[in-house]
Scaffold this motif. Structure first.
Motif, PDB file in Angstrom:
ATOM      1  N   LEU A 122       0.823  -1.211   0.000  1.00 54.61           N
ATOM      2  CA  LEU A 122       0.000   0.000   0.000  1.00 54.61           C
ATOM      3  C   LEU A 122       0.856   1.260   0.000  1.00 54.61           C
ATOM      4  CD1 LEU A 122      -2.777  -1.075   2.547  1.00 54.61           C
ATOM      5  CD2 LEU A 122      -2.945  -0.987   0.056  1.00 54.61           C
ATOM      6  N   MET A 123       1.924   1.268   0.795  1.00 57.99           N
ATOM      7  CA  MET A 123       2.770   2.447   0.859  1.00 57.99           C
ATOM      8  C   MET A 123       3.594   2.613  -0.415  1.00 57.99           C
ATOM      9  SD  MET A 123       1.773   3.802   3.569  1.00 57.99           S
ATOM     10  CE  MET A 123       2.855   5.229   3.453  1.00 57.99           C
ATOM     11  N   ALA A 124       3.996   1.499  -1.044  1.00 56.72           N
ATOM     12  CA  ALA A 124       4.709   1.608  -2.318  1.00 56.72           C
ATOM     13  C   ALA A 124       3.807   2.241  -3.378  1.00 56.72           C
ATOM     14  CB  ALA A 124       5.186   0.228  -2.774  1.00 56.72           C
ATOM     15  N   ILE A 125       2.546   1.868  -3.392  1.00 56.70           N
ATOM     16  CA  ILE A 125       1.585   2.502  -4.300  1.00 56.70           C
ATOM     17  C   ILE A 125       1.466   3.986  -3.980  1.00 56.70           C
ATOM     18  CG2 ILE A 125      -0.869   2.603  -4.931  1.00 56.70           C
ATOM     19  CD1 ILE A 125      -0.936  -0.461  -4.466  1.00 56.70           C
ATOM     20  N   TYR A 126       1.381   4.300  -2.688  1.00 60.35           N
ATOM     21  CA  TYR A 126       1.240   5.679  -2.224  1.00 60.35           C
ATOM     22  C   TYR A 126       2.444   6.535  -2.618  1.00 60.35           C
ATOM     23  CZ  TYR A 126       1.192   9.454   1.281  1.00 60.35           C
ATOM     24  OH  TYR A 126       1.242  10.668   1.912  1.00 60.35           O
ATOM     25  N   PHE A 127       3.663   5.970  -2.488  1.00 58.48           N
ATOM     26  CA  PHE A 127       4.880   6.737  -2.759  1.00 58.48           C
ATOM     27  C   PHE A 127       5.161   6.914  -4.252  1.00 58.48           C
ATOM     28  CE2 PHE A 127       6.516   4.969   1.502  1.00 58.48           C
ATOM     29  CZ  PHE A 127       6.129   6.114   2.180  1.00 58.48           C
ATOM     30  N   TYR A 129       2.504   6.955  -6.861  1.00 55.63           N
ATOM     31  CA  TYR A 129       1.271   7.166  -7.631  1.00 55.63           C
ATOM     32  C   TYR A 129       0.913   5.900  -8.407  1.00 55.63           C
ATOM     33  CZ  TYR A 129       1.170  12.151  -6.570  1.00 55.63           C
ATOM     34  OH  TYR A 129       1.095  13.363  -5.928  1.00 55.63           O
ATOM     35  N   GLY A 130       0.849   4.786  -7.667  1.00 51.91           N
ATOM     36  CA  GLY A 130       0.467   3.520  -8.297  1.00 51.91           C
ATOM     37  C   GLY A 130       1.515   3.004  -9.256  1.00 51.91           C
ATOM     38  N   PHE A 131       2.796   3.198  -8.917  1.00 54.59           N
ATOM     39  CA  PHE A 131       3.935   2.753  -9.724  1.00 54.59           C
ATOM     40  C   PHE A 131       4.002   3.444 -11.088  1.00 54.59           C
ATOM     41  CE2 PHE A 131       2.918  -0.850  -6.893  1.00 54.59           C
ATOM     42  CZ  PHE A 131       4.120  -0.953  -6.211  1.00 54.59           C
ATOM     43  N   SER A 132       3.414   4.613 -11.179  1.00 52.68           N
ATOM     44  CA  SER A 132       3.458   5.374 -12.432  1.00 52.68           C
ATOM     45  C   SER A 132       4.489   6.495 -12.398  1.00 52.68           C
ATOM     46  CB  SER A 132       2.070   5.968 -12.718  1.00 52.68           C
ATOM     47  OG  SER A 132       1.729   6.964 -11.757  1.00 52.68           O
ATOM     48  N   ALA A 133       5.187   6.678 -11.269  1.00 59.33           N
ATOM     49  CA  ALA A 133       6.185   7.743 -11.141  1.00 59.33           C
ATOM     50  C   ALA A 133       7.327   7.256 -10.262  1.00 59.33           C
ATOM     51  CB  ALA A 133       5.540   8.992 -10.532  1.00 59.33           C
ATOM     52  N   ASP A 134       8.418   7.985 -10.268  1.00 61.87           N
ATOM     53  CA  ASP A 134       9.531   7.663  -9.385  1.00 61.87           C
ATOM     54  C   ASP A 134       9.106   7.820  -7.927  1.00 61.87           C
ATOM     55  OD1 ASP A 134      11.214   7.159 -11.501  1.00 61.87           O
ATOM     56  OD2 ASP A 134      11.979   9.231 -11.576  1.00 61.87           O
ATOM     57  N   PRO A 135       9.745   7.083  -7.018  1.00 58.23           N
ATOM     58  CA  PRO A 135       9.378   7.202  -5.600  1.00 58.23           C
ATOM     59  C   PRO A 135       9.530   8.625  -5.088  1.00 58.23           C
ATOM     60  CG  PRO A 135      10.785   5.294  -5.953  1.00 58.23           C
ATOM     61  CD  PRO A 135      10.791   6.067  -7.234  1.00 58.23           C
TER      62      PRO A 135
END
Length: 298
Positions: A122-127, A129-135
């Motif tokens: 959940l936090m990886a998605i949050y950081f 934007y759903g794996f659409s941008a760099d952390p």
């Protein structure tokens, strides 16, 4: 009473350990899952505060939020049952066996991992934007934690492994002290303060907590950090679990039980007071409400 003296505290520890070892597999898994989820949300919060303010001490001061909430709600962590379960066995509670202790530890480990990994996803998605941008900067910081506390230890070889193990021992010395401190008081504020102090210390000192690491390191892998699953298991998680086990047993469970357990056969009446010759334990069924109340606090 707002303060529980050590002798009664040890009895409460044994009551809580007995209760937890006798829980069903379903309840053990649910409580372990939710315990790790709340703890690791608190870890994500603390890292966020540290990164955004540039003040690691502030992050450490606020980190215990998750720990306090999970224990007030009666959930469980592996580091806590490493301490409470053995006390119940030391006390020779009826119906408890070593294999039951191992069963409890296995179920809590599984539940903790699933809860921590859920929060990691959940936090990886949050950081990202759903794996659409760099952390985000916080996500990048979590990745760096994973790298420095796996490959960083490996770079030092055996000395790094020893350091990792010692940090695991020191961590559960503090964490288990926090678990026990929840039983030292019958007031909400007393429980919160007792838990808050040792947990703040462990987080700021960078000690190794197996459950927090179940969130930090999978998060780092999901965010593209420069270490492998093998690095995580060999150079952090497995040695940390061993260190956490030894720390809780050696520096919390054994000393408290050895010096403060109630020896009913050696008690002598206090002057001017009538003291029962022995304390008779109730059968498990009739004692369940009392034990459940104590265990919920642990």
């Amino acid at each position: 009473m707002s303060y529980i003296k050590p002798a009664e505290l040890v009895t409460r520890m044994a009551d809580a350990g007995e209760y937890k070892l006798k829980l069903s597999a379903r309840d053990t898994l649910i409580r372990a899952y939710m315990g790790a989820a709340l703890l690791t949300l608190g870890a994500a919060f603390a890292v966020t505060v540290s990164v955004q303010t540039g003040q690691p001490l502030l992050g450490a001061v606020l980190f215990p939020v998750g720990f306090v909430l999970l224990y007030l709600l009666g959930y469980d962590l592996l580091t806590g049952v490493f301490t409470l379960g053995p006390v119940a066995l030391y006390d020779r509670r009826p119906g408890l066996r070593f294999r039951g202790l191992l069963r409890n530890w296995g179920l809590v480990f599984l539940g903790n991992f699933l809860g921590a990994f859920t929060v990691a996803i959940l936090m990886a998605i949050y950081f990202t934007y759903g794996f659409s941008a760099d952390p985000s900067p916080v996500g990048h910081a979590i990745g760096e934690i994973g790298h420095s506390r796996t490959v960083g230890y490996a770079d030092h070889g055996a000395a790094g492994m020893l350091t990792l193990f010692v940090r695991g021992v020191l961590c559960n010395w503090m964490v288990s002290t926090g678990v026990v401190a929840a039983l030292m008081s019958d007031t909400l504020i007393g429980k919160v303060v007792g838990m808050w102090l040792p947990i703040m210390l462990f987080f700021y000192m960078g000690f190794e907590h197996s459950i927090v690491n179940m969130f930090l390191f999978p998060s780092g892998l999901l965010l593209g950090a420069d270490f492998t699953l093998g690095d995580y298991l060999l150079w952090n998680e497995l040695p940390t679990i061993v260190g956490n086990l030894i720390g809780g047993l050696t520096f919390v469970a054994l000393p408290l039980y050895a010096t403060h357990r109630i020896r009913s056969e050696k008690r002598t009446p206090l002057s001017g007071a009538t003291v029962p010759r022995s304390r008779t334990r109730r059968p498990a069924a009739s004692a369940a409400p009392v034990v459940a109340s104590v265990a919920a606090e642990a």
